[in-house]
Design an enzyme around this catalytic site. Structure first.
Site, mmCIF file in Angstrom:
data_model
loop_
_atom_site.group_PDB
_atom_site.id
_atom_site.type_symbol
_atom_site.label_atom_id
_atom_site.label_comp_id
_atom_site.label_asym_id
_atom_site.label_seq_id
_atom_site.Cartn_x
_atom_site.Cartn_y
_atom_site.Cartn_z
ATOM 1 N N LYS A 278 18.414 31.476 -3.511
ATOM 2 C CA LYS A 278 18.464 30.828 -4.824
ATOM 3 C C LYS A 278 17.274 29.898 -5.009
ATOM 4 O O LYS A 278 16.642 29.476 -4.045
ATOM 5 C CB LYS A 278 19.752 29.994 -4.940
ATOM 6 N N ARG A 352 32.124 38.431 -4.102
ATOM 7 C CA ARG A 352 32.903 39.674 -4.186
ATOM 8 C C ARG A 352 33.017 40.342 -2.819
ATOM 9 O O ARG A 352 34.003 41.025 -2.536
ATOM 10 C CB ARG A 352 32.260 40.603 -5.229
#
Ligand code: BES
Ligand code: MN
Ligand code: ZN
Length: 493
Positions: A278, A352
């Site tokens: 990120k 996920r």
């Protein structure tokens, strides 16, 4: 803090602070009129002088009046027309913020003594309690200076019509549980990631089990997770030196043998993005990436505190997402517990990957419903901001029940689609599916990824990336969606 319901009227009840409502423009509610008479017209004088018009969310104290109240706190409710739960809640929040700074050790609120349109007495009491407790909440910070003095307020009465006393008492009991759950959620989520590790979370789960009979906790270590063949979960934790845990919290308050509801919470204690690293700005906020897990802890705490008659099992995959020489790389293919292979195109779509294995694990409890809660996508923040959570479910009934619980609990969720057209975007040339699709509909494709692991389950997904915490000067956990979850769970039987 102690709360109680009372049927006493404002003219009679002795208190350090009586809270009465004023509607715009400067019109007294029945309780205000009554107290005004007992206080020798002190409220009327203030209103006539034009010092308070009753705007929603504004308060004005009157000190030194005659009568049973040492202080009178006028609370603006806005115009009578259109008055409802929103203005009521704003007033309660404003009132507690004032009380928290002041010297009153006890107070009685008459704001729910008259019916609030669209808000049952049960919810009026419950929300008063939740608002007061959350206004008094303090981040367990690590500032070394002197702490600000603790608020003096220790007892809070909620006055209601005599006929509503029982409902108000239930509201207080449930509100107390929800407030305790939210405080736990906030405490955990606000902790820095160097304190709140997967191991730390496992310890807090055990602590919860010690504190409440009816709660059991277990934490599986990396060897047990390997034995379960959770290759997808393990792929996320590979780059981290911090060992993962699969935490299981069981609350049994319902009938023996009745199928539990499974709550699955994303517990990424820090999300750097992994090799798909990120950007630095705001990366500290990725300590909140275990907010789903924290809300599972909070919901269990709430249910146990109120002694709710339900069975719940919380499943929390907890790990860090870090880059390193051992970290999973874009293009790596992993095998999930369900047997499906996944091409990890972006290591930053890690939520996920841990949730799909946790959902597979939840199957062994034969749950009557599975709800996962996750700070899953930035796309959900773009779509809904912070006011509504994203709610995803192919099950109409379950989706409607969760949305309704969010409305009642003032902790809203908005339904978004789950559909094959979106799931198809997750096709891969190399594995059963990819973990990301393109930029479009990012919150939906994430939900559809999880959907593919829920065959035969009644399942819903809450994307809380926007709702779980505030940023900027207000930075900190909100404790959501504990009110929604608990409302849904206690409403179903
Ligand atoms: N934890 C983030 C989602 C997130 C983003 C939560 C911003 C709160 C605020 C999640 O793991 C993530 O990084 N998602 C990616 C998915 C993308 C790579 C498909 C995202 O949203 O950018
Ligand atoms: Mn991520
Ligand atoms: Zn994440």
């Amino acid at each position: 803090m102690q709360f109680y319901a009372t049927g006493a009227t404002a003219a009679r009840q002795k208190t350090a602070c009586a809270i009465v409502g004023i509607h715009e423009p400067a019109t007294m509610t029945a309780a205000a009129r009554e107290l005004d008479r007992a206080a020798g017209g002190a409220i009327g004088r203030v209103l006539r002088r034009g010092d308070f018009r009753g705007k929603a969310g504004e308060v004005l104290p009157i000190m030194g009046a005659r009568g049973p109240a040492e202080r009178i706190l006028l609370a603006g409710l806005g115009a009578r027309k259109g008055y409802g739960r929103k203005a009521y809640r704003r007033a309660v929040v404003a009132v507690t913020q004032w009380l928290a700074k002041g010297g009153a050790g006890n107070a009685v609120s008459y704001l729910a003594a008259e019916a609030v349109p669209g808000l049952e007495p049960y919810y009026a009491a419950r929300q008063a309690l939740e608002s007061v407790e959350s206004a008094l909440y303090r981040i367990p910070d690590l500032k070394s200076g002197r702490k600000p003095p603790r608020p003096k307020l220790a007892r809070f009465g909620i006055a209601v019509a005599k006929a509503d006393l029982e409902a108000a008492r239930r509201g207080i009991r449930h509100g107390r549980g929800i407030a305790a759950g939210m405080a736990l959620t906030r405490d955990l989520a606000n902790l820095p990631a160097n304190v709140c590790t997967p191991t730390y979370l496992a310890g807090r789960a055990r602590q919860l089990a010690r504190e409440h009979k009816g709660v059991r906790a277990r934490a599986l270590d990396v060897r047990a997770i390997r034995r379960l063949k959770m290759g997808s979960f393990l792929s996320v934790t590979r780059g981290s030196d911090e060992p993962p845990r699969l935490i299981v919290l069981e609350y049994r308050g319902g009938r023996r043998g009745a199928a539990p509801v499974a709550l699955v919470g994303k517990g990424v204690t820090f999300d750097t993005g992994g090799i798909s690293l990120k950007q630095p700005p705001g990366m500290d906020e990725m300590k909140f990436d275990m907010s789903g897990a924290a809300s599972v802890f909070g919901a269990v705490k709430a249910l146990a505190t109120m002694g709710a008659a339900v069975n719940v099992v919380g499943v929390v995959p907890a790990c860090e997402n870090m880059p390193s020489g051992r970290a999973t790389k874009p293009g790596d293919i992993v095998r999930s517990m369900a047997g499906k292979t996944i091409e990890v195109l972006n290591t930053d779509a890690e939520g996920r990957l841990i949730l799909c294995d946790a959902i597979s694990y939840a199957r062994r409890y034969r749950p009557r419903a599975v709800v996962d809660i996750a700070t899953l996508t930035g796309a959900c923040v773009i779509a809904l901001g912070s006011h509504y959570c994203g709610l995803f479910s192919p099950d109409e009934t379950l989706a409607a029940a969760l949305a309704a619980a969010g409305e009642r609990a003032d902790d809203r969720a908005w339904r978004m689609p789950v559909a094959e057209e979106y799931a198809e975007l997750l096709k891969s040339n190399f594995a059963d599916m990819a973990n990301v699709a393109g930029r479009e509909a990012g919150a939906i494709t994430a939900a559809c990824f999880l959907w593919k692991f829920t065959d035969g389950l009644r399942w819903a997904h809450l994307d809380i990336a926007g709702a779980a915490y505030l940023t900027g000067s207000q930075k900190g956990s909100t404790g959501r969606p504990v009110p929604l979850l608990v409302d849904w769970l206690i409403h179903r039987d």
